[in-house]
Design a protein around this motif. Structure first.
Motif, PDB file in Angstrom:
ATOM      1  N   ALA A  31      17.199 -11.280  -3.815  1.00 23.47           N
ATOM      2  CA  ALA A  31      16.287 -10.718  -2.807  1.00 23.47           C
ATOM      3  C   ALA A  31      16.085  -9.225  -3.049  1.00 23.47           C
ATOM      4  CB  ALA A  31      16.843 -10.963  -1.408  1.00 23.47           C
ATOM      5  N   ALA A  32      17.171  -8.509  -3.344  1.00 21.50           N
ATOM      6  CA  ALA A  32      17.085  -7.074  -3.607  1.00 21.50           C
ATOM      7  C   ALA A  32      16.203  -6.800  -4.821  1.00 21.50           C
ATOM      8  CB  ALA A  32      18.479  -6.492  -3.811  1.00 21.50           C
ATOM      9  N   ASP A  33      16.334  -7.631  -5.847  1.00 23.39           N
ATOM     10  CA  ASP A  33      15.536  -7.450  -7.057  1.00 23.39           C
ATOM     11  C   ASP A  33      14.041  -7.608  -6.755  1.00 23.39           C
ATOM     12  OD1 ASP A  33      15.314  -7.171  -9.990  1.00 23.39           O
ATOM     13  OD2 ASP A  33      14.573  -9.229  -9.879  1.00 23.39           O
ATOM     14  N   LEU A  34      13.685  -8.621  -5.955  1.00 23.81           N
ATOM     15  CA  LEU A  34      12.286  -8.828  -5.589  1.00 23.81           C
ATOM     16  C   LEU A  34      11.746  -7.685  -4.730  1.00 23.81           C
ATOM     17  CD1 LEU A  34      11.923 -12.644  -4.838  1.00 23.81           C
ATOM     18  CD2 LEU A  34      10.561 -11.300  -6.448  1.00 23.81           C
ATOM     19  N   LEU A  35      12.577  -7.174  -3.848  1.00 27.97           N
ATOM     20  CA  LEU A  35      12.152  -6.057  -2.998  1.00 27.97           C
ATOM     21  C   LEU A  35      11.890  -4.812  -3.849  1.00 27.97           C
ATOM     22  CD1 LEU A  35      14.551  -6.595   0.012  1.00 27.97           C
ATOM     23  CD2 LEU A  35      12.056  -6.752   0.090  1.00 27.97           C
ATOM     24  N   GLU A  36      12.725  -4.588  -4.831  1.00 23.52           N
ATOM     25  CA  GLU A  36      12.494  -3.437  -5.714  1.00 23.52           C
ATOM     26  C   GLU A  36      11.194  -3.594  -6.493  1.00 23.52           C
ATOM     27  OE1 GLU A  36      16.217  -3.225  -7.785  1.00 23.52           O
ATOM     28  OE2 GLU A  36      17.055  -1.812  -6.314  1.00 23.52           O
ATOM     29  N   GLN A  37      10.875  -4.838  -6.870  1.00 22.92           N
ATOM     30  CA  GLN A  37       9.588  -5.088  -7.528  1.00 22.92           C
ATOM     31  C   GLN A  37       8.428  -4.793  -6.575  1.00 22.92           C
ATOM     32  OE1 GLN A  37       9.290  -8.971  -9.431  1.00 22.92           O
ATOM     33  NE2 GLN A  37      11.489  -8.952  -9.875  1.00 22.92           N
ATOM     34  N   ALA A  38       8.582  -5.202  -5.319  1.00 25.26           N
ATOM     35  CA  ALA A  38       7.532  -4.940  -4.322  1.00 25.26           C
ATOM     36  C   ALA A  38       7.345  -3.440  -4.113  1.00 25.26           C
ATOM     37  CB  ALA A  38       7.898  -5.622  -3.002  1.00 25.26           C
ATOM     38  N   ILE A  39       8.451  -2.706  -4.079  1.00 28.67           N
ATOM     39  CA  ILE A  39       8.388  -1.258  -3.866  1.00 28.67           C
ATOM     40  C   ILE A  39       7.772  -0.555  -5.069  1.00 28.67           C
ATOM     41  CG2 ILE A  39       9.869   0.790  -3.694  1.00 28.67           C
ATOM     42  CD1 ILE A  39      11.714  -1.061  -1.874  1.00 28.67           C
ATOM     43  N   GLU A  40       8.006  -1.105  -6.256  1.00 26.45           N
ATOM     44  CA  GLU A  40       7.388  -0.533  -7.458  1.00 26.45           C
ATOM     45  C   GLU A  40       5.871  -0.637  -7.365  1.00 26.45           C
ATOM     46  OE1 GLU A  40       7.953  -1.287 -12.186  1.00 26.45           O
ATOM     47  OE2 GLU A  40       9.698  -1.651 -10.911  1.00 26.45           O
ATOM     48  N   LEU A  41       5.398  -1.745  -6.815  1.00 28.76           N
ATOM     49  CA  LEU A  41       3.955  -1.938  -6.641  1.00 28.76           C
ATOM     50  C   LEU A  41       3.400  -1.099  -5.495  1.00 28.76           C
ATOM     51  CD1 LEU A  41       3.898  -5.829  -7.011  1.00 28.76           C
ATOM     52  CD2 LEU A  41       2.818  -4.212  -8.597  1.00 28.76           C
ATOM     53  N   ALA A  42       4.207  -0.920  -4.433  1.00 28.33           N
ATOM     54  CA  ALA A  42       3.757  -0.209  -3.223  1.00 28.33           C
ATOM     55  C   ALA A  42       4.894   0.715  -2.768  1.00 28.33           C
ATOM     56  CB  ALA A  42       3.399  -1.204  -2.134  1.00 28.33           C
ATOM     57  N   PRO A  43       4.961   1.947  -3.311  1.00 27.76           N
ATOM     58  CA  PRO A  43       6.112   2.828  -3.055  1.00 27.76           C
ATOM     59  C   PRO A  43       6.330   3.193  -1.584  1.00 27.76           C
ATOM     60  CG  PRO A  43       4.857   3.582  -4.954  1.00 27.76           C
ATOM     61  CD  PRO A  43       4.051   2.498  -4.311  1.00 27.76           C
ATOM     62  N   ASN A  44       5.293   3.097  -0.749  1.00 26.03           N
ATOM     63  CA  ASN A  44       5.431   3.432   0.675  1.00 26.03           C
ATOM     64  C   ASN A  44       5.504   2.192   1.556  1.00 26.03           C
ATOM     65  OD1 ASN A  44       5.417   6.292   0.398  1.00 26.03           O
ATOM     66  ND2 ASN A  44       3.210   6.195   0.026  1.00 26.03           N
ATOM     67  N   PHE A  45       6.097   1.142   1.044  1.00 26.78           N
ATOM     68  CA  PHE A  45       6.199  -0.154   1.733  1.00 26.78           C
ATOM     69  C   PHE A  45       7.419  -0.094   2.662  1.00 26.78           C
ATOM     70  CE2 PHE A  45       5.910  -5.009   0.672  1.00 26.78           C
ATOM     71  CZ  PHE A  45       5.783  -5.294   2.029  1.00 26.78           C
ATOM     72  N   ALA A  46       7.190   0.309   3.912  1.00 25.96           N
ATOM     73  CA  ALA A  46       8.296   0.557   4.854  1.00 25.96           C
ATOM     74  C   ALA A  46       9.147  -0.685   5.094  1.00 25.96           C
ATOM     75  CB  ALA A  46       7.740   1.082   6.179  1.00 25.96           C
ATOM     76  N   SER A  47       8.502  -1.842   5.288  1.00 24.37           N
ATOM     77  CA  SER A  47       9.263  -3.062   5.579  1.00 24.37           C
ATOM     78  C   SER A  47      10.160  -3.454   4.403  1.00 24.37           C
ATOM     79  CB  SER A  47       8.320  -4.214   5.931  1.00 24.37           C
ATOM     80  OG  SER A  47       7.686  -3.970   7.175  1.00 24.37           O
TER      81      SER A  47
END
Length: 306
Positions: A31-47
């Protein structure tokens, strides 16, 4: 219910949802790995930042959790997820007031299922405990347990007003959540309802304008009790009663508990009541609700204006 603030990027949002599924299944590293991928795409992704902080905390990685929670708050300065509370809990910041937007968002989301969750799932008994405590305090000097004017702080869906309905002529309800106010309006218990936080709502009330003030499961959202207690003393008539529940702990002062609510130690409550110029009439170790099917350590407090 988990707050979700879209990143605006469909792929990032989708990865967040996959990560949440993995988190719920217990696969935290994936889950942490996927979240880091999401943040890489959208650095200001608060959730995504907030959820990553939660996972890092669960994995016993406090420094990484602190970094993620700080990023979550930076991405959403209103801090609707409550990242600042997690930072307080982790000892990264001093205990301070909750962000109003967090409290309003929490209860706006909670409103449709509030009573079912609180009473049914958590065995909530705060209003009944307060009623018993107030009746006990009034019985000692053989004073009638009847109040012309009462204020219900953090009124929610009207549970406290319902418990006290036979003992109060006129109720004013104050709550920060508009959706909670809608629910309480439907009860018919209140002469007036105001969408406001507890402290600023009380500051508009005239001196000596209430015989009773209630705060059932509301002081758990207040870090510093002193301003609320001082206003309560001003608003109460002589002999007026302020009754509230609190969560507590065995240490000193105030902490952020596991449920992201404040826990006030009994010595802190005693000192705050005295400093406000109120007389402590009753302080009992009683739990108003359960956490994980266990009674959460709590206090029932009744203070009287001399």
């Amino acid at each position: 219910m988990r707050l979700f603030l879209s990143s605006g990027d469909l792929v990032a949002d989708r990865r967040y949802e996959f990560a949440r599924d993995l988190q719920l299944k217990g696969d935290l590293p994936a889950a942490a790995d996927l979240l880091e991928q999401a943040i890489e795409l959208a650095p200001n992704f608060a959730s995504a930042w907030f959820t990553l902080g939660e996972i890092r905390r669960q994995l016993g990685q406090p420094e990484a959790a602190i970094t993620a929670f700080r990023a979550a708050r930076e991405a959403d300065p209103e801090d609707r997820h409550g990242a600042g509370l997690r930072l307080m809990q982790l000892g990264a910041e001093a205990v301070a007031a909750m962000p109003p937007a967090y409290v309003q968002t929490l209860f706006d989301q909670y409103a449709p299922r509030f009573e079912a969750a609180l009473v049914g799932d958590l065995g909530y008994r705060g209003p009944a405990l307060l009623l018993r405590a107030v009746l006990s305090v009034c019985a000692a000097p053989k004073q009638p347990a009847f109040f012309k004017r009462a204020i219900d702080l953090g009124c929610g869906t009207g549970l406290a007003a319902g418990a006290f309905a036979e003992h109060v002529d006129r109720f004013i309800g104050i709550d920060l959540s508009p959706r909670m106010i809608e629910k309480s309006r439907a009860t018919g218990f209140y002469a007036e309802l105001e969408t406001d936080d507890m402290l600023s709502g009380m500051t508009t009330k005239p001196d000596a304008s209430a015989e009773l003030i209630l705060a059932a499961d509301a002081m758990v959202y207040v870090a510093d009790l002193a301003p609320v207690l001082r206003e309560a003393k001003r608003v109460l008539v002589a002999g007026g009663v302020f009754a509230f529940t609190a969560e507590t702990h065995d240490g000193e002062d105030v902490i952020v508990g596991g449920g992201l609510r404040y826990a006030h130690s009994a010595p802190y409550v005693r000192a705050a009541v005295a400093a406000a110029g109120l007389t402590l009439a009753l302080l009992e170790d009683l739990s108003a609700r359960n956490e994980d099917n266990i009674p959460a350590p709590g206090l029932v407090v009744v203070a009287v204006k001399p």
